[in-house]
Write a protein that holds these residues in place. Structure first.
Motif, PDB file in Angstrom:
ATOM      1  N   LEU A1042       7.800  14.883 -10.607  1.00 19.38           N
ATOM      2  CA  LEU A1042       8.027  13.839  -9.609  1.00 19.38           C
ATOM      3  C   LEU A1042       9.505  13.478  -9.573  1.00 19.38           C
ATOM      4  O   LEU A1042      10.241  13.847  -8.673  1.00 19.38           O
ATOM      5  CB  LEU A1042       7.176  12.616  -9.924  1.00 19.38           C
ATOM      6  CG  LEU A1042       5.663  12.842  -9.973  1.00 19.38           C
ATOM      7  CD1 LEU A1042       4.943  11.557 -10.355  1.00 19.38           C
ATOM      8  CD2 LEU A1042       5.175  13.339  -8.626  1.00 19.38           C
ATOM      9  N   ARG A1043       9.925  12.760 -10.579  1.00 17.71           N
ATOM     10  CA  ARG A1043      11.335  12.394 -10.694  1.00 17.71           C
ATOM     11  C   ARG A1043      11.576  11.885 -12.105  1.00 17.71           C
ATOM     12  O   ARG A1043      10.645  11.729 -12.898  1.00 17.71           O
ATOM     13  CB  ARG A1043      11.727  11.322  -9.678  1.00 17.71           C
ATOM     14  CG  ARG A1043      11.160   9.940  -9.921  1.00 17.71           C
ATOM     15  CD  ARG A1043      11.698   8.970  -8.877  1.00 17.71           C
ATOM     16  NE  ARG A1043      11.276   7.600  -9.085  1.00 17.71           N
ATOM     17  CZ  ARG A1043      11.927   6.719  -9.858  1.00 17.71           C
ATOM     18  NH1 ARG A1043      12.995   7.088 -10.535  1.00 17.71           N
ATOM     19  NH2 ARG A1043      11.496   5.466  -9.955  1.00 17.71           N
ATOM     20  N   TYR A1045      12.727   8.986 -14.882  1.00 12.35           N
ATOM     21  CA  TYR A1045      12.672   7.532 -15.044  1.00 12.35           C
ATOM     22  C   TYR A1045      13.547   7.067 -16.215  1.00 12.35           C
ATOM     23  O   TYR A1045      13.478   5.910 -16.592  1.00 12.35           O
ATOM     24  CB  TYR A1045      11.230   7.085 -15.292  1.00 12.35           C
ATOM     25  CG  TYR A1045      10.353   7.108 -14.072  1.00 12.35           C
ATOM     26  CD1 TYR A1045      10.164   5.970 -13.304  1.00 12.35           C
ATOM     27  CD2 TYR A1045       9.715   8.276 -13.681  1.00 12.35           C
ATOM     28  CE1 TYR A1045       9.343   5.995 -12.172  1.00 12.35           C
ATOM     29  CE2 TYR A1045       8.899   8.315 -12.558  1.00 12.35           C
ATOM     30  CZ  TYR A1045       8.715   7.168 -11.809  1.00 12.35           C
ATOM     31  OH  TYR A1045       7.909   7.189 -10.701  1.00 12.35           O
ATOM     32  N   LEU A1057      -0.676   9.116  -6.618  1.00 13.12           N
ATOM     33  CA  LEU A1057       0.631   9.156  -5.967  1.00 13.12           C
ATOM     34  C   LEU A1057       0.478   8.798  -4.499  1.00 13.12           C
ATOM     35  O   LEU A1057      -0.581   9.017  -3.904  1.00 13.12           O
ATOM     36  CB  LEU A1057       1.247  10.556  -6.086  1.00 13.12           C
ATOM     37  CG  LEU A1057       1.305  11.165  -7.477  1.00 13.12           C
ATOM     38  CD1 LEU A1057       1.827  12.596  -7.378  1.00 13.12           C
ATOM     39  CD2 LEU A1057       2.193  10.348  -8.399  1.00 13.12           C
ATOM     40  N   GLU A1062       6.547  11.351  -4.413  1.00  9.88           N
ATOM     41  CA  GLU A1062       7.872  11.102  -4.961  1.00  9.88           C
ATOM     42  C   GLU A1062       7.892   9.926  -5.922  1.00  9.88           C
ATOM     43  O   GLU A1062       8.921   9.631  -6.509  1.00  9.88           O
ATOM     44  CB  GLU A1062       8.876  10.848  -3.822  1.00  9.88           C
ATOM     45  CG  GLU A1062       9.072  12.047  -2.927  1.00  9.88           C
ATOM     46  CD  GLU A1062      10.039  11.765  -1.804  1.00  9.88           C
ATOM     47  OE1 GLU A1062      10.526  10.634  -1.717  1.00  9.88           O
ATOM     48  OE2 GLU A1062      10.302  12.686  -1.013  1.00  9.88           O
ATOM     49  N   GLU A1063       6.822   9.220  -6.110  1.00  7.40           N
ATOM     50  CA  GLU A1063       6.820   8.009  -6.930  1.00  7.40           C
ATOM     51  C   GLU A1063       5.398   7.755  -7.410  1.00  7.40           C
ATOM     52  O   GLU A1063       4.418   8.161  -6.788  1.00  7.40           O
ATOM     53  CB  GLU A1063       7.333   6.816  -6.119  1.00  7.40           C
ATOM     54  CG  GLU A1063       7.432   5.507  -6.874  1.00  7.40           C
ATOM     55  CD  GLU A1063       8.420   5.582  -8.007  1.00  7.40           C
ATOM     56  OE1 GLU A1063       7.960   5.809  -9.144  1.00  7.40           O
ATOM     57  OE2 GLU A1063       9.630   5.424  -7.766  1.00  7.40           O
ATOM     58  N   ASP A1065       2.386   5.189  -8.090  1.00 10.90           N
ATOM     59  CA  ASP A1065       1.921   3.924  -7.522  1.00 10.90           C
ATOM     60  C   ASP A1065       1.814   2.883  -8.640  1.00 10.90           C
ATOM     61  O   ASP A1065       0.932   2.951  -9.485  1.00 10.90           O
ATOM     62  CB  ASP A1065       0.568   4.138  -6.843  1.00 10.90           C
ATOM     63  CG  ASP A1065       0.086   2.882  -6.119  1.00 10.90           C
ATOM     64  OD1 ASP A1065       0.800   1.865  -6.159  1.00 10.90           O
ATOM     65  OD2 ASP A1065      -1.007   2.921  -5.526  1.00 10.90           O
ATOM     66  N   GLY A1118      11.791   1.578 -13.460  1.00 12.58           N
ATOM     67  CA  GLY A1118      10.662   1.809 -12.578  1.00 12.58           C
ATOM     68  C   GLY A1118       9.329   1.492 -13.228  1.00 12.58           C
ATOM     69  O   GLY A1118       9.207   0.593 -14.071  1.00 12.58           O
TER      70      GLY A1118
END
Length: 1627
Positions: A1042-1043, A1045, A1057, A1062-1063, A1065, A1118
């Protein structure tokens, strides 16, 4: 240059000897101009030569001419305007308008702004001569001292101009400059003040500053101007002025303004005169050149400067953003400020910024820092913080004063508040705040004031409970000494959510040894099992350090309100606050539990909520109420009323009402209003619910954990199908989709086709918008394709592989799966209708829209699989997103050969069944960037990290063939065992340690029964077979990355998701549950990690490597921001660290000691720290960062550990004796070494120094151990005091360090350390100050008689010696002895300031006081002769006289103010009335009063005779200077008889020689020649005969004979039975 009368070179100018090129050029131009003028026959002058030679070449000199002309123009013209000035300048310079001169607009010119500011401001008014005259140019040559006529000045005092008297200086001494009658005009803020007023202010400035009040200053003025007025006239004048309005107001204002310097800005006109403005870099020709003066700058206002500075910075771009060095930034900043100053001086035509009157440029900018850009402000603000700056918190003074006043009311009559009492009050009233009274000079005064005022500050409505208790009483405490381990062991047995202070009786059992509970917990306890919350009401509640989300669920499912409250409060604490708790997950669990309860009865659920809220501390109740009540309301809409109906007690109602206001629940707020209105109607009548009571929910069994099963295909189930038949079936499927799903039937009418076309266009636009919004990054299409490939089914014995081929105009994707089915194709032609069903099938994706991401790079993707040959073509309209079109088959074998071309991959035996062809968009259409599409696609592939293979279920290999540069990249995953997974990419192999947990879903998602979470730690394999960590930021995976953190390890979970993938929930209960399970997974992975083969012989290194992955608070952001705190909380209570010397001894962090060395281990053996501290030495191979160690609560070896071990040893039965002095010496030496390394911990009042001060660890000569707080301890290093036999008791009473403590090699270190603690070197002066004075002044008087005598003797002898300190402190010592010390007398110990003490005959007193006081009731205190054995009588008399001891009665000086009318006797023995308010300075003696009264009353003539004899002998030395008293009445001082003399007149105490009667002194004659010549021996003489003439005069004995005296004597003779002989001489 303004404000100076001499020229200075401009910036950067050289010395005057240097000849600049500019000077040479000007000199040549002058010579040429002179020749030209001679040739032309013109008149020669300096101005004509300069005008012809210099001005045409140097335009800067135009400004000089204009400035000079403006000054002259304004000086000559009385009434003029800016327009007139502009016209005159233009005419002189030969220009049409002012701007042609190159000097800017005339309205912006500084001199124009100065002279015509009022015109420019109003644009209509003219500038009058009266307004401009004060600023005109004064001629510089020969007229510097000329005066301006008073009539020409418009004074601010013109309506009240006074004249200075001419005779006022007669006989008065004033400064010479004030003697002149020539008065100059003064100016202040551009306002003219007449000369008389200016002179008046100058004269009276100093006298007004010296006088304390207005009356005194005005009195001096009256004396000055009116000479010596009679006192009554002066008083009358003062009274008249001070009682009449508005004179008194004006008088106060005038004198106050002079006194406080409000007129200091005033100056004379001559001082502020100025000449024309010249601003040029050309050196003036001579000294008479006009030089600008400061007053020109008064036309430049602050706003102009601020506006220019702001504009300068707005336009300046000289600050480089890439500069990171602070020193370099500051240097750039300084350079820019210098440029600003130069630019500003040029703009304002000034030489130096300081001439503006705003200080230097840096001071100005500091005062207006907001003008600077943010980057510049950071350079000005100092970021380096002072070391250990403390935050100061101020208690409300209103609270404190009322508390002290209420406490004062609880005191006895003679008691006052002390610092100790106030500290106890604050501790009792605010137990958890740790308030301490900081004493300063005003503290004692404040406490005294509160003690005397008492009722003045009391509140009628609020009482502090601590002030009502007996806060003075000493608490009965246990005598048993306790240590930290004892307290921890006891507190660990305490129940949860109980107040530890009350439960343990801390204040009585532990506080005397360990101090307040909260302070002790903060400073000395690192045991995580003893996790506590300090509430705002002062309670210290124990909470569960092992609380988890699952334990909260278990508690609520069991229906335990107490356990639920406990877990909730514990979770709030462990997560770091209410905002960081996974509230969505908690609400979900709360709903689950309440749902079960509600099925039985809503009353059970509501009672549960109320009970749970009742257990929760008040500060967390609002959060808990919102969580529980919202969960309950999701079950029943009437939750508010149901809960309200269950409130049975006032406590429940009060709690609900408060929550109602906090959460905004109208029903509960209304009930509060009804409650206040005392409505009798209750909510029970409105309750529609059943009243049946049922049992609580039965305990629920936890379901067993199952394994994750992946459904696959069985090769035996697949029936072979011919290619032709397969393609035919595929074509039929596609055709049915086009007809059935999209209505594209050839039989449709034109109208139907038109409607379908519009619908398709509308659907296409929606799909296009959806596709663009879902994927913001172009790499997503690759991830989606990889995800789809992982979800596919593969034949057995095949390595699942996905291959990408990059061609010049397209991308080809190959996959060796089984191939597409009809259902798969139909899913591609739809949105949200995926064939992947839940996680039980093992699929990653389930939204049915992942394939649409390929439209980021292509407009017509083709699918070739299992006979399906279709494309989705956007060129036919945006319905092409989902509308399939049949295309010819492609040659999959050709693409397969391209993948395996020129490769040595032995495993490349793939048969690809599925092929995707993605024709690339043209560069103009592609949104990938400015570069070519192919280059961007290449970059996208290079960005794919090998780690994406880690968590894929089926896909094992990804290949990327770039046909453009003939390159091949192969990423292949290999699971090697022991949790290790390798991913090879080319010749490089990347290694990860992967650990996973299979979890039961617990019903959080209905479609999921189980799931799996994993972590992966990136490792580098070293040559020795061990591993080192790779601590780069890693991705969070939901099967695909995803990315990042901020985590240093990879997290994999089936996170929910959003469509963009991309993030995570953050509001999803499922995601919050997965997050809550990750800490346990991470902690449990440590043992597996340490079991890796590479760490077999170095477990300590394995622990270091593993713990290096622990994230710290603040590093992660995040959704996962709370993960560091959760992991650290778990590690704190887990056995995650190894002890030194014990291979398999795992312990929690709170049980280890780090930063030790072998020397420390020798001083503090393992058994010692384990026994007393419960600690062990951390394995020396384990290396942790300081931040991580602090977060884990690991004890660092340091001074605190040394002090802890010392205090624990003292609490044992053997104490320090068992360790020996050598060990204590080594301990002190180690402590001293630490004090050199860290001086902060050893500052005065630090925790360590305070603990050492109260710890009895210092060995004394008597074999005991002492503490500094128990009294002063001394170091007798040279042994000189051992020979002082005279003060043996004193020496024995001193607490002296045992000399055996000092080890020769480290003696100096020990001395320094003991000195830091407070041990003093033995010196006579320090003994006096710190030991003797406190002991001899102790009000309890606990010191023995002999020792008390020895103490005072020691002080006396010490003051006789030459002590350098006594020169400063002698007066203090004498004062302390007089006011507080006990002196032994014939009536016991007394204090000289409280009782008059006298010398006896042994001390050289020649007065036999026994002859006076025997037989009468007088207690006469005399110094005991025991003191004489320590020194001579002469020394004692000298010392004791300073203390106030006398031979005879003591006299005191009395200063008092008369409050009511009083009569005093003057020296003429006349009664004079003293008005109220007068001050009297008098002499008095209570002892003399008592002695005279008792002697007179006794009637004993012998006593009276002896008393007179004593007076006659000592009068000159004792009383002659105490005869007069003085009274100040309205400034007039008069003398009166002192009270001392008046006492002698009030009693009959002098024996008469005539009849032996006791008479008043004034009734008897002084036996002198004058009296004897008249009466002979037959008069009433005072006996015995008086020899002191001063005594006769002072007391009032008769020394002359009056007629009345003669008649009185004759009358005595007449009544006498004895014959008299006398002679009378008549003249």
């Amino acid at each position: 240059m303004y404000g100076q009368n001499h020229w200075q070179p401009p910036y950067g100018g050289s010395s005057h000897n240097a000849v600049s090129p500019a000077f040479v050029m000007v000199d040549g131009a002058v010579v040429k101009a002179h020749s030209d003028l001679l040739a032309a026959g013109e008149s020669i002058s300096a101005w004509s030569v300069a005008n012809a030679a210099v001005f045409p070449h140097l335009t800067v000199l135009t400004e000089v001419k204009v400035n000079s002309f403006i000054h002259c123009f304004a000086g000559v013209q009385n009434i003029t305007s800016v327009r007139d000035l502009e016209m005159a300048i233009c005419e002189r310079e030969g220009v049409t308008n002012f701007e042609e001169l190159g000097l800017g607009p005339i309205l912006k010119h500084p001199l124009v702004l100065h002279y015509f500011s009022s015109q420019i401001a109003t644009a209509s008014q003219t500038s009058t001569a009266a307004q401009m005259r004060p600023y005109r140019v004064a001629p510089l040559e020969g007229k510097q001292g000329s005066k301006i006529k008073l009539s020409e000045i418009k004074f601010c005092t013109k309506f009240a101009i006074h004249k200075t008297p001419k005779l006022w200086m007669v006989g008065i001494k004033f400064k010479p400059e004030f003697q002149s009658l020539d008065f100059e005009t003064g100016f202040i803020d551009d306002n003219a003040i007449d000369g008389h007023t200016w002179k008046f202010i100058q004269i009276w400035r100093d006298p007004c500053e010296k006088e304390e009040d207005v009356v005194g200053a005005f009195g001096k003025m009256i004396d000055f101007y009116h000479g010596n007025m009679k006192p009554h006239k002066k008083r009358k004048a003062l009274k008249k002025m001070s009682t009449s309005y508005p004179h008194v107001g004006l008088l106060n204002v005038a004198i106050a303004s002079i006194k406080f310097g409000l007129w200091d800005r005033m100056s004379s006109f001559q001082e502020n005169a100025f000449a024309a403005d010249v601003n040029t870099e050309v050196e003036p020709a001579d000294k008479n050149t006009l030089v600008p003066n400061k007053h020109v700058l008064e036309g430049i206002c602050l706003e102009d400067v601020l506006k220019y500075v702001k504009a300068y910075f707005v336009s300046s771009n000289n600050f480089p953003d890439n500069v990171t060095s602070n020193p370099r930034k500051q240097m750039i900043f300084l350079r820019e400020i210098c440029k600003l100053e130069y630019s500003l001086t040029q703009y304002l035509s000034i030489y130096d910024f300081e001439t503006l009157g705003f200080g230097d440029i840096f001071t100005f900018l500091a005062e207006h820092i907001s003008l600077l850009p943010t980057a510049w402000q950071k350079c000005v603000i100092v970021t380096e913080k002072p070391e250990n700056r403390l935050v100061k918190v101020c208690m409300s003074q209103n609270y404190l004063l009322k508390l002290l006043s209420q406490a004062a009311n609880n005191l006895g009559e003679n008691e006052t508040l002390s610092k100790l009492m106030v500290s106890e009050l604050l501790r009792m009233q605010f137990p958890s705040a740790g308030l301490t009274l900081l004493e300063d000079d005003s503290t004692v005064d404040l406490l005294t004031t509160r003690s005397t005022d008492r009722d003045n500050m009391n509140s009628n409505t609020v009482l502090f409970s601590s002030s009502l208790t007996d806060f003075r009483a000493e608490k009965v405490v246990s005598d048993a000494r306790v240590c930290t381990n004892d307290a921890v062991e006891l507190l660990l047995r305490a129940p949860m959510l109980v107040d530890l202070t009350s439960w343990s009786c801390w204040d009585y059992k532990f506080a005397p040894s360990l101090g307040p509970l909260v302070g002790w917990l903060l400073s000395y306890v690192t045991t995580k099992e003893l996790l506590c919350v300090v509430t705002k009401d002062g309670k210290v509640l124990r909470i569960d350090h092992l609380a988890t989300i699952d334990s909260f669920l278990k508690a609520i499912l069991h229906g335990s309100s107490f356990e639920t409250a406990l877990k909730l409060v514990s979770l709030i604490s462990l997560y770091g606050g209410e905002r960081k708790v996974p509230s969505s997950l908690l609400k979900f669990h709360a709903k689950s539990g309440l749902e079960i309860m509600s099925k039985t009865s809503l009353k059970i659920a509501s009672r549960f909520v109320l009970d749970c809220l009742g257990y929760i501390p008040k500060e967390f109740r609002s959060f808990a109420g919102e969580l529980l009540v919202s969960a309950f309301r999701s079950i029943t809409k009437d939750a508010y009323m149901v809960i309200l109906s269950e409130c049975k007690s006032k406590k429940d109602h009060m709690m609900i009402h408060e929550l109602g206001f906090s959460l905004g629940i109208v029903e509960w707020i209304d009930d509060h209003c009804a409650f206040l209105s005392e409505f009798k109607e209750t909510v029970y009548n409105r309750s529609p619910f059943s009243e049946n009571e049922v049992a609580r929910s039965a305990e629920l069994n936890q379901p067993s954990v199952t394994t994750h099963i992946v459904d696959g295909f069985d090769d035996g189930c697949v029936q072979p199908i011919l290619d032709s038949e397969r393609e035919k079936n595929a074509a039929n499927c596609i055709e049915s989709i086009r007809v059935e799903e999209f209505g594209l039937d050839p039989k449709n009418s034109d109208t139907e086709n038109s409607i379908l076309k519009k619908q398709h266009a509308r659907l296409g636009r929606a799909l296009y918008c959806l596709s663009r919004e879902l994927y913001s990054q172009d790499s997503h299409f690759l991830l989606e394709l990889i995800q789809n490939a992982d979800d596919n089914a593969y034949p057995t014995k095949v390595e699942p592989t996905l291959a990408f081929i990059l061609l010049e105009k397209s991308i080809v994707v190959l996959n060796n799966e089984y191939g597409f089915t009809d259902e798969n194709i139909r899913a591609l032609c739809d949105v949200g209708n995926s064939t992947k069903k839940a996680s039980s099938t093992g699929y990653i994706g389930k939204k049915g829209i992942g394939f649409k991401s390929v439209f980021r790079v292509t407009d017509a993707p083709e699918v070739h699989s299992n006979g399906f040959h279709i494309k989705f073509d956007l060129t036919e309209g945006q319905i092409g997103f989902v509308l399939p079109t049949i295309v010819p088959p492609c040659d999959i074998n050709f693409f397969t050969n391209l993948v395996s071309l020129n490769t040595t991959d032995q495993m490349d035996t793939h048969h690809y069944n599925t092929c995707l062809v993605l024709p690339l968009k043209s560069t103009s259409k592609s949104k990938l960037g400015e570069t070519s599409t192919v280059d961007n696609i290449t970059n996208v592939f290079s960005d794919l990290h090998p780690s994406l293979l880690l968590f894929l279920h089926r896909l094992q290999c990804i290949k990327f063939r770039n046909m453009l540069n003939d390159s091949l990249i192969i990423m292949r995953k290999e699971i090697t065992g022991n949790g290790l997974t390798n991913v090879t990419i080319g010749n490089e192999t990347l290694t990860w340690f992967v650990d996973s947990w299979k979890l039961q879903a617990n019903g959080i998602r209905n479609d999921v029964k189980f799931t799996e979470i994993s972590i992966a730690l990136a490792l580098e394999v070293l040559k020795d077979g061990t591993y080192s960590p790779k601590l780069d930021h890693q991705y969070v995976f939901a099967f695909l990355p995803l990315r990042t953190y901020g985590l240093k390890f990879i997290i994999q979970g089936d996170f929910i998701l959003p469509s963009s993938r991309e993030e995570v929930d953050g509001d999803s209960p499922w995601n919050q549950w997965l997050l809550s399970e990750l800490p346990d997974l991470f902690v449990s992975a440590e043992l597996s990690f340490c079991s890796l083969p590479g760490f077999n012989n170095c477990l300590g290194k394995a622990v270091s490597v593993f713990l290096s992955y622990v994230p710290l608070v603040g590093e992660v952001h995040g959704f996962f921001a709370q993960l560091p705190r959760m992991i650290i909380s778990k590690l704190c209570v887990s056995n995650c660290l190894l002890l030194e010397g014990e291979k398999d001894k795992w312990v929690p962090p709170c049980r280890v000691l780090r930063n030790w060395n072998e020397q420390v281990r020798t001083l503090l053996p393992d058994s010692l720290i384990h026994k007393h501290l419960g600690l062990g030495y951390l394995n020396k191979e384990i290396v942790l960062s300081d931040t991580l160690a602090w977060a884990l609560g690991i004890e660092n070896y340091g001074p605190k550990v040394l002090v802890k071990i010392l205090t624990c040893l003292l609490h044992t039965k053997e104490g320090l004796t068992s360790m020996g002095l050598n060990w204590l010496s080594s301990w002190l030496n180690e402590l001293y070494s630490m004090s050199l390394q860290n001086s902060v911990d050893f500052k005065i009042s630090s925790d360590i120094m305070d603990t050492l001060a109260k710890t009895p660890f210092i060995p004394l000569l008597d074999g005991c151990y002492g503490a500094i707080n128990e009294g002063m301890i001394w170091m007798n290093l040279d042994g000189a005091w051992n020979n002082l036999e005279a003060f043996a008791r004193l020496f024995a009473n001193l607490r002296i360090v045992n000399p055996a403590l000092f080890n020769g090699s480290v003696t100096e270190n020990l001395i320094q350390m003991l000195s830091k603690v407070g041990v003093q070197r033995l010196s006579a002066h320090q003994v006096v100050i710190t030991h003797v004075l406190p002991a001899i002044c102790d009000q309890k008087n606990t010191v023995g008689k002999d020792l008390m005598i020895e103490y005072l003797s020691f002080i006396m002898i010490h003051l006789q010696c030459t002590c350098s300190y006594c020169c400063i402190e002698r007066e203090h010592i004498i004062s302390e002895v007089y006011s507080k010390a006990f002196i032994l007398t014939n009536h016991g110990f007394v204090i000289p300031s409280e009782v008059a003490v006298h010398f006896n005959n042994d001390f050289g007193n020649h007065i036999d006081i026994r002859r006076l006081i025997s037989g009468i009731d007088i207690k006469w205190y005399e110094v005991d002769k025991s003191y004489l054995k320590y020194s001579s009588m002469h020394n004692w008399r000298k010392f004791l006289k300073e203390v106030g001891v006398t031979d005879f009665v003591q006299t005191v000086r009395v200063e008092k103010t008369v409050s009511s009318q009083l009569f005093l006797t003057n020296m003429m023995r006349e009664k004079v009335m003293i008005p109220p308010g007068s001050t009297v300075s008098d002499w008095d003696s209570q002892e003399l009063f008592d002695l005279l009264a008792n002697v007179s009353l006794s009637g004993n003539r012998e006593k009276c005779k002896y008393l007179l004899k004593v007076f006659d002998k000592i009068w000159d030395d004792y009383f002659s200077d105490k005869v007069e008293a003085f009274c100040n009445m309205d400034g007039e001082v008069k003398s009166f008889k002192s009270s001392l003399i008046s006492v002698l007149d009030e009693y009959k105490w002098v024996v008469s020689s005539l009849d032996g009667r006791l008479c008043y002194p004034q009734d008897l004659f002084y036996h002198c020649e004058v009296v004897c010549s008249i009466f002979g021996d037959n008069a009433c003489y005072a006996i015995p005969k008086i020899r002191n003439a001063k005594l006769v005069t002072s007391v009032g004995f008769k020394s002359t004979v009056t007629l009345h005296d003669a008649l009185s004597v004759l009358d005595i003779w007449k009544r006498s039975a004895t014959s008299f002989k006398a002679s009378f001489i008549f003249k």
